[in-house]
Design a protein around this motif. Sequence first.
Motif, PDB file in Angstrom:
ATOM      1  N   ARG A 110       0.884  -1.139  -0.006  1.00 54.48           N
ATOM      2  CA  ARG A 110       0.168  -0.129   0.083  1.00 54.48           C
ATOM      3  C   ARG A 110       0.949   1.284  -0.060  1.00 54.48           C
ATOM      4  O   ARG A 110       1.902   1.239   0.537  1.00 54.48           O
ATOM      5  CB  ARG A 110      -1.010   0.102   1.110  1.00 54.48           C
ATOM      6  CG  ARG A 110      -2.227  -0.951   1.236  1.00 54.48           C
ATOM      7  CD  ARG A 110      -2.719  -1.136   2.637  1.00 54.48           C
ATOM      8  NE  ARG A 110      -3.840  -2.098   2.378  1.00 54.48           N
ATOM      9  CZ  ARG A 110      -4.328  -2.421   3.732  1.00 54.48           C
ATOM     10  NH1 ARG A 110      -4.000  -1.896   4.874  1.00 54.48           N
ATOM     11  NH2 ARG A 110      -5.166  -3.448   3.709  1.00 54.48           N
ATOM     12  N   PRO A 119      -5.592   4.407  -0.073  1.00 52.76           N
ATOM     13  CA  PRO A 119      -4.160   4.406  -0.678  1.00 52.76           C
ATOM     14  C   PRO A 119      -4.352   4.474  -2.463  1.00 52.76           C
ATOM     15  O   PRO A 119      -5.526   4.170  -2.839  1.00 52.76           O
ATOM     16  CB  PRO A 119      -3.817   2.914  -0.261  1.00 52.76           C
ATOM     17  CG  PRO A 119      -4.992   2.129  -0.159  1.00 52.76           C
ATOM     18  CD  PRO A 119      -6.122   3.275   0.650  1.00 52.76           C
ATOM     19  N   GLU A 122      -2.609  -0.187  -3.840  1.00 51.01           N
ATOM     20  CA  GLU A 122      -3.048  -1.151  -3.056  1.00 51.01           C
ATOM     21  C   GLU A 122      -3.116  -2.596  -3.926  1.00 51.01           C
ATOM     22  O   GLU A 122      -4.091  -2.869  -4.615  1.00 51.01           O
ATOM     23  CB  GLU A 122      -4.499  -0.890  -2.227  1.00 51.01           C
ATOM     24  CG  GLU A 122      -4.933  -1.839  -1.367  1.00 51.01           C
ATOM     25  CD  GLU A 122      -5.927  -1.731  -0.528  1.00 51.01           C
ATOM     26  OE1 GLU A 122      -6.209  -1.975   0.631  1.00 51.01           O
ATOM     27  OE2 GLU A 122      -7.022  -1.111  -1.314  1.00 51.01           O
ATOM     28  N   ARG A 398     -11.501  -0.493  -3.115  1.00 51.26           N
ATOM     29  CA  ARG A 398     -10.471  -1.347  -2.623  1.00 51.26           C
ATOM     30  C   ARG A 398     -10.152  -2.417  -3.052  1.00 51.26           C
ATOM     31  O   ARG A 398     -10.976  -3.201  -3.661  1.00 51.26           O
ATOM     32  CB  ARG A 398     -10.846  -1.136  -0.918  1.00 51.26           C
ATOM     33  CG  ARG A 398     -11.008   0.027  -0.346  1.00 51.26           C
ATOM     34  CD  ARG A 398      -9.770   1.309  -0.350  1.00 51.26           C
ATOM     35  NE  ARG A 398      -8.412   0.295   0.278  1.00 51.26           N
ATOM     36  CZ  ARG A 398      -8.456   0.794   1.605  1.00 51.26           C
ATOM     37  NH1 ARG A 398      -9.157   1.548   2.423  1.00 51.26           N
ATOM     38  NH2 ARG A 398      -7.344   0.028   2.070  1.00 51.26           N
TER      39      ARG A 398
END
Length: 412
Positions: A110, A119, A122, A398
């Motif tokens: 990250r 981030p 990632e 994410r």
Amino acid sequence: MLLRFRMRFWLPALALAACSAPPAQAPVLPQEPFVYTDAARPRWVSFENPAGAPGQGGQENNGAKGHPFDRLPAGSTQTLLDLQGPGIITRIWITINHRTPYMLRSLVLRMYWDGETQPAVEVPFGDFFGVGLGRTTAFENALFANPEGRSFNAFVQMPFRRSARIELVNESGMDLHMVFYDIDVQTVSRWDPAWMYFHACWRRDTATALGQDFEILPQVQGKGRFLGVNAGINAHPRYGDHWWGEGEVKLYLDGDQQLPTLIGTGTEDYIGTAWGQGAFCNRYTGCLIADPAARQWAFYRYHLPDPVYFGSGCRVTIQQIGGSMKAQVRDLQARGVPLIPVSIHSDTVKLQPLYRPGSVTQLDDPALIDGWTNYYRSDDMSAVAYFYLDRPSSGLPRLQPAAVRTWGIRRE
């Protein structure tokens, strides 16, 4: 003068020159080794000098190799770098004692810029460093290197304005006993508004949907540059030894909707080869894994000599299309293997379209010619997209959980 400036210095060439005026000051990092600059200062960050502070390296064990590595227990996070800016990361080197495909997909790298909570990078550890499918091999290209298959190097320049933080997260469920690293940084006196932030995202679809392109890079907003991709495929065994790589890469730029501005002609074509895809390693294109027995291929293309700038947004996809002779594809269709015919052609008959959304052409139709038949198929695709953006956070989803990243991957 502007052309000469871009050719000689790589970092400004990564800036969005089409949307910003060139910087007035001298380049930060001169290419010629004999040119001195006082605009940048080198810092090496490692366990021997975690702050990269001047005159503070190697304090443990009276300076005699006191802290070259550290442990990363299961479930823990190690901060590798935490610096105030402005600065430019110029090199990252890491090695670990446990380099199985499972570990390389379980570890997460990250990177955070300028105090952001999301981030900018990632990505599974191995994939970030150009290792596809968790399978290490010795290679060197323009951005990454693994000299003997046992270490991980990145030479991507990563500017940051106020701060930079890099973390390594162990989601493997196993202790990692040795992590060695150093991150090389140039601290600079001021931030140039033409510079952009480095980003990377990784996605995997273990069973791509028929007729739906795999997203290498989901839609991002802002000004930037698409730097390239490192991709991997586990071709599904139900398609036998049929060729999997007929899919075209599409780059949707600046408001493109149904149709892209940039489009290729096939998977192996995109990485600069032709008529199938064997193992090779060049500066900007390559296929590091070509294993028909395991039905695995890992390949890359980096858009350094052919920059892809975007002014308001970018999205990158690849079609999941394969092909074989009509009789072979017809046999798959008769057995109920998931596929949708796309086109057919021969040496004497030009390509005939067969694809209509919502319907499926039956290949036992006697009116169809004999020839090479392309068809949508469903495979296991994964990819890292590398890009620069004019902001430190992209807003992309994410990273997928470890169970998705490691599904079906070898643990030994």
